[in-house]
Enzyme design. Structure first.
Site, PDB file in Angstrom:
ATOM      1  N   ASP A  52     -26.460   8.413  23.269  1.00  0.00           N
ATOM      2  CA  ASP A  52     -27.295   7.948  22.169  1.00  0.00           C
ATOM      3  C   ASP A  52     -26.861   6.549  21.754  1.00  0.00           C
ATOM      4  OD1 ASP A  52     -27.716   7.691  19.012  1.00  0.00           O
ATOM      5  OD2 ASP A  52     -29.267   9.013  19.826  1.00  0.00           O
ATOM      6  N   ARG A  53     -27.803   5.622  21.769  1.00  0.00           N
ATOM      7  CA  ARG A  53     -27.473   4.221  21.530  1.00  0.00           C
ATOM      8  C   ARG A  53     -27.030   3.974  20.093  1.00  0.00           C
ATOM      9  NH1 ARG A  53     -29.962   6.979  24.634  1.00  0.00           N
ATOM     10  NH2 ARG A  53     -31.904   6.695  23.485  1.00  0.00           N
ATOM     11  N   THR A  54     -27.713   4.560  19.127  1.00  0.00           N
ATOM     12  CA  THR A  54     -27.342   4.357  17.731  1.00  0.00           C
ATOM     13  C   THR A  54     -25.948   4.903  17.456  1.00  0.00           C
ATOM     14  OG1 THR A  54     -29.605   4.314  16.889  1.00  0.00           O
ATOM     15  CG2 THR A  54     -27.895   5.026  15.363  1.00  0.00           C
ATOM     16  N   CYS A  88     -36.470   0.729  25.177  1.00  0.00           N
ATOM     17  CA  CYS A  88     -35.567   1.257  24.151  1.00  0.00           C
ATOM     18  C   CYS A  88     -35.108   0.071  23.325  1.00  0.00           C
ATOM     19  CB  CYS A  88     -34.372   1.965  24.784  1.00  0.00           C
ATOM     20  SG  CYS A  88     -33.069   2.390  23.600  1.00  0.00           S
ATOM     21  N   ASN A  89     -35.484   0.042  22.058  1.00  0.00           N
ATOM     22  CA  ASN A  89     -35.169  -1.108  21.224  1.00  0.00           C
ATOM     23  C   ASN A  89     -33.673  -1.273  20.977  1.00  0.00           C
ATOM     24  OD1 ASN A  89     -37.812  -2.401  19.896  1.00  0.00           O
ATOM     25  ND2 ASN A  89     -38.167  -0.216  20.182  1.00  0.00           N
ATOM     26  N   THR A  90     -32.988  -0.182  20.646  1.00  0.00           N
ATOM     27  CA  THR A  90     -31.575  -0.281  20.300  1.00  0.00           C
ATOM     28  C   THR A  90     -30.758  -0.820  21.463  1.00  0.00           C
ATOM     29  OG1 THR A  90     -31.922   1.653  18.875  1.00  0.00           O
ATOM     30  CG2 THR A  90     -29.662   0.936  19.224  1.00  0.00           C
ATOM     31  N   THR A 132     -34.233   2.415  14.207  1.00  0.00           N
ATOM     32  CA  THR A 132     -33.078   3.284  13.990  1.00  0.00           C
ATOM     33  C   THR A 132     -32.033   2.566  13.143  1.00  0.00           C
ATOM     34  OG1 THR A 132     -31.930   2.491  15.967  1.00  0.00           O
ATOM     35  CG2 THR A 132     -33.415   4.391  16.239  1.00  0.00           C
ATOM     36  N   LYS A 172     -37.980  12.993  18.734  1.00  0.00           N
ATOM     37  CA  LYS A 172     -36.956  13.433  19.690  1.00  0.00           C
ATOM     38  C   LYS A 172     -36.743  14.945  19.636  1.00  0.00           C
ATOM     39  CE  LYS A 172     -34.124   9.189  19.977  1.00  0.00           C
ATOM     40  NZ  LYS A 172     -34.230   8.955  21.418  1.00  0.00           N
ATOM     41  N   CYS A 201     -38.851   0.967  17.299  1.00  0.00           N
ATOM     42  CA  CYS A 201     -38.218   2.115  17.942  1.00  0.00           C
ATOM     43  C   CYS A 201     -39.288   2.754  18.808  1.00  0.00           C
ATOM     44  CB  CYS A 201     -37.699   3.106  16.909  1.00  0.00           C
ATOM     45  SG  CYS A 201     -37.116   4.658  17.640  1.00  0.00           S
TER      46      CYS A 201
END
Length: 249
Positions: A52-54, A88-90, A132, A172, A201
């Protein structure tokens, strides 16, 4: 892998899978094409096991994500991709570092989305950023908006919690979405003087399609699809050609 004059788009997907599915369809729907051969050749890596990027960014473990993204990008480059898109923005926190390691262009969704708002027909000067926690706290979109002369606003902590609820629980997690949550977010942006908002996002891109959001919202992933088509030497359909997914007037 295919070789020849046709350019191949490499896609690092799976973050999340529903968003990647939508991006793939956006590229198809937005390409000016009369037959199969007019469409964009693609290699799509559905890297659903990407951390998970965040969580990685907020916990200080972003380097692991960067190294995985770099390995994917190099594999795509080695197998003939002429350009890379990451829906994927993050993940774009690492975009400039990734670009330094590649010989082919990485289409920067964040910069392209901000530029699309600034150049758009609605003449938006202040834009809300819906993303996010990781994307918001990284300042990615704030810097991109400032670079093209846009004022920006992010949700209050209470409204940001609703944004995260929609992204993680609703899209999600597949749980029911209370649209009143989104109305509350939208009301706060409007009260703060925003004349538009960026869906920053890719799960919110899915949300836009589900709820048919108006032109007030600029979908960053939709912009990525258009710029990716152009990066591969194809033409983007004009808005007058689009009446429904995959259909022309």
């Amino acid at each position: 892998m295919w070789r020849g004059e046709e350019k191949i788009l490499g896609v690092i997907g799976g973050m999340g899978p529903l968003a990647t599915q939508l991006f793939y369809r956006q590229v198809i729907d937005k390409t000016e094409a009369e037959c199969d051969q007019d469409h964009v050749n693609m290699i799509l890596l559905n890297h659903a096991s990407m951390p998970d990027r965040t969580q990685a960014i907020l916990s200080g473990e972003g380097e692991k994500v960067f190294q995985l993204l770099l390995a994917d990008a190099r594999w795509l480059e080695e197998n003939g991709a002429a350009a890379i898109a990451i829906p994927c923005n993050t993940s774009h926190l690492f975009a400039e570092r990734l670009q330094e390691e590649l010989e082919i262009p990485l289409v920067n969704m964040v910069k392209e989305a901000a530029a699309a708002v600034a150049a758009g027909p609605r003449k938006v000067r202040k834009v809300g950023i819906l993303a996010t926690d990781g994307t918001v706290q990284s300042g990615l979109y704030q810097r991109a908006c400032q670079a093209v002369g846009l004022e920006w606003a992010v949700p209050s902590p209470e409204a940001q919690a609703l944004v995260m609820k929609i992204i993680y629980d609703g899209i999600k997690g597949g749980k029911p979405i209370d649209y009143n949550d989104f109305i509350a977010i939208e009301g706060e942006l409007a009260a703060g003087g925003c004349k538009g908002a960026i869906l920053a996002c890719t799960e919110l891109s899915v949300f836009k399609e589900l709820y048919h959001l108006p032109d007030f919202y600029t979908d960053a992933m939709e912009t990525l699809a258009e710029r990716s088509i152009e990066a591969c030497g194809k033409r983007v359909k004009s808005s007058s050609q689009e009446t429904a997914p995959g259909r022309k007037v």
